[in-house]
Design a protein around this motif. Structure first.
Motif, PDB file in Angstrom:
ATOM      1  N   ALA A  73       0.834  -1.209   0.000  1.00  0.00           N
ATOM      2  CA  ALA A  73       0.000   0.000   0.000  1.00  0.00           C
ATOM      3  C   ALA A  73       0.869   1.260   0.000  1.00  0.00           C
ATOM      4  O   ALA A  73       0.548   2.249  -0.678  1.00  0.00           O
ATOM      5  N   SER A  78      -1.820   7.455  -3.318  1.00  0.00           N
ATOM      6  CA  SER A  78      -3.119   7.567  -2.651  1.00  0.00           C
ATOM      7  C   SER A  78      -3.465   9.040  -2.514  1.00  0.00           C
ATOM      8  O   SER A  78      -2.615   9.851  -2.169  1.00  0.00           O
ATOM      9  N   LEU A  82      -2.856   7.352   4.382  1.00  0.00           N
ATOM     10  CA  LEU A  82      -3.149   5.942   4.645  1.00  0.00           C
ATOM     11  C   LEU A  82      -3.497   5.719   6.118  1.00  0.00           C
ATOM     12  O   LEU A  82      -2.952   6.383   7.003  1.00  0.00           O
ATOM     13  N   VAL A 141       1.795   6.075   8.877  1.00  0.00           N
ATOM     14  CA  VAL A 141       0.422   5.600   8.660  1.00  0.00           C
ATOM     15  C   VAL A 141      -0.423   5.924   9.902  1.00  0.00           C
ATOM     16  O   VAL A 141       0.037   5.739  11.033  1.00  0.00           O
ATOM     17  N   TYR A 194      -9.513   9.295   5.381  1.00  0.00           N
ATOM     18  CA  TYR A 194      -8.354   8.409   5.209  1.00  0.00           C
ATOM     19  C   TYR A 194      -8.638   7.293   4.216  1.00  0.00           C
ATOM     20  O   TYR A 194      -9.775   6.900   4.001  1.00  0.00           O
ATOM     21  N   ASN A 195      -7.570   6.776   3.673  1.00  0.00           N
ATOM     22  CA  ASN A 195      -7.646   5.589   2.831  1.00  0.00           C
ATOM     23  C   ASN A 195      -7.306   4.389   3.720  1.00  0.00           C
ATOM     24  O   ASN A 195      -6.140   4.163   4.042  1.00  0.00           O
ATOM     25  N   VAL A 197      -6.269   1.064   4.418  1.00  0.00           N
ATOM     26  CA  VAL A 197      -5.624   0.056   3.576  1.00  0.00           C
ATOM     27  C   VAL A 197      -5.604  -1.329   4.223  1.00  0.00           C
ATOM     28  O   VAL A 197      -5.403  -2.338   3.550  1.00  0.00           O
TER      29      VAL A 197
END
Ligand code: MG
Length: 275
Positions: A73, A78, A82, A141, A194-195, A197
């Motif tokens: 990731a 992105s 993340l 992250v 947020y993404n 992952v």
């Protein structure tokens, strides 16, 4: 030909349980009923969690895969920062001590005794957990701990997380159970900014609403439906002690240990049965 037949009868005779063996089997089943599997099972599950090196190996396997997926990731672009979303109990902290305290007294889970226990911040890290969360933190992250512990357990929970140097990125990154047990709305809120992952948990409800409030059969089907996500976006930790799998088997109403024991014995298969 006759010799072959004799041999076959001989083998069948040897394989058939004697009357003494049959009564021993029956005694064993009666003993199971008396000793209340549902209660004793909790202690046996804790025994596995505390003693089996295989348990540590399973946890390490989960966190090794998690790190691999996180690296993948991180290598991709992105548009949002993340994040990983992680449950707490039996996902990175071992709470089997509470199960042992209850089991030795013949007591069951109770919210009051549980909260008294979590306030002491005595849960311990699972194998490989600390290294993984610290790695994710070092890589920038966002780490959200989404738990079904309650808000009034915040002080002890935060203390327990910090005691072992798990990353603590602020009070807003430690999210407790609100009105609903489902974690879906809490995940949705995180996903706005947020993404996400990776999700880590020991209970299927830690991953997706697909697994919320379902029967045993529906849960099994939901797992098949989402099969590609396990070991990819969903990292599952083992928990043979408790979880939604239990309430799915027992139904939503409260049952005594005796009643649960009867359900366990009824559901257990002593030979393969086609679905
Ligand atoms: Mg958990």
């Amino acid at each position: 030909m006759r010799q072959k037949k004799l041999l076959l009868y001989g083998l069948l005779f040897l394989a058939t349980p004697t009357i003494a063996q049959q009564s021993y089997l029956k005694e064993g089943i009666d003993k199971c009923k008396e000793e209340e599997l549902a209660g004793n099972g909790k202690l046996y599950a804790a025994f596995f969690q505390q003693q089996a090196a295989e348990y540590d190996a399973l946890c390490l396997q989960a966190f090794n895969v998690a790190r691999m997926r996180l690296d993948e990731a991180l290598a991709q672009k992105s548009d949002k920062p993340l994040a990983i979303v992680s449950d707490i109990d039996e996902t990175f902290l071992n709470t089997s001590y509470y199960a042992v305290l209850c089991g030795k007294k013949g007591a069951e889970f109770h919210q009051n005794t549980w909260e008294a226990w979590t306030a002491k911040a005595e849960a311990t890290p699972l194998a490989g957990a600390l290294e993984f969360y610290q790695y994710a933190h070092e890589k920038g992250v966002a780490i959200f701990y989404v738990t079904n512990r309650k808000e009034n357990e915040r002080v002890g929970t935060a203390l327990n997380i910090k005691r072992y140097n798990f990353p603590y990125q602020g009070d807003d990154h430690l999210i407790f159970r609100t009105a609903e047990k489902s974690k879906e709305s809490r995940r949705e809120k995180i996903a706005q900014k947020y993404n996400i992952v990776l999700l880590l948990g020991d209970n299927l409800g830690d991953f997706d609403k697909d697994f919320d409030k379902q029967t045993t059969q529906e849960r099994a089907e939901a797992v098949q439906k989402n099969r590609a996500a396990f070991g990819k976006k969903y990292i599952v930790l083992p928990n043979t002690s408790y979880g939604d799998w239990e309430s799915a088997a027992y139904g939503s109403k409260y049952l005594s240990i005796k009643e649960r024991n009867a359900i366990i014995l009824e559901r257990l298969k002593d030979k393969p049965v086609a679905n």
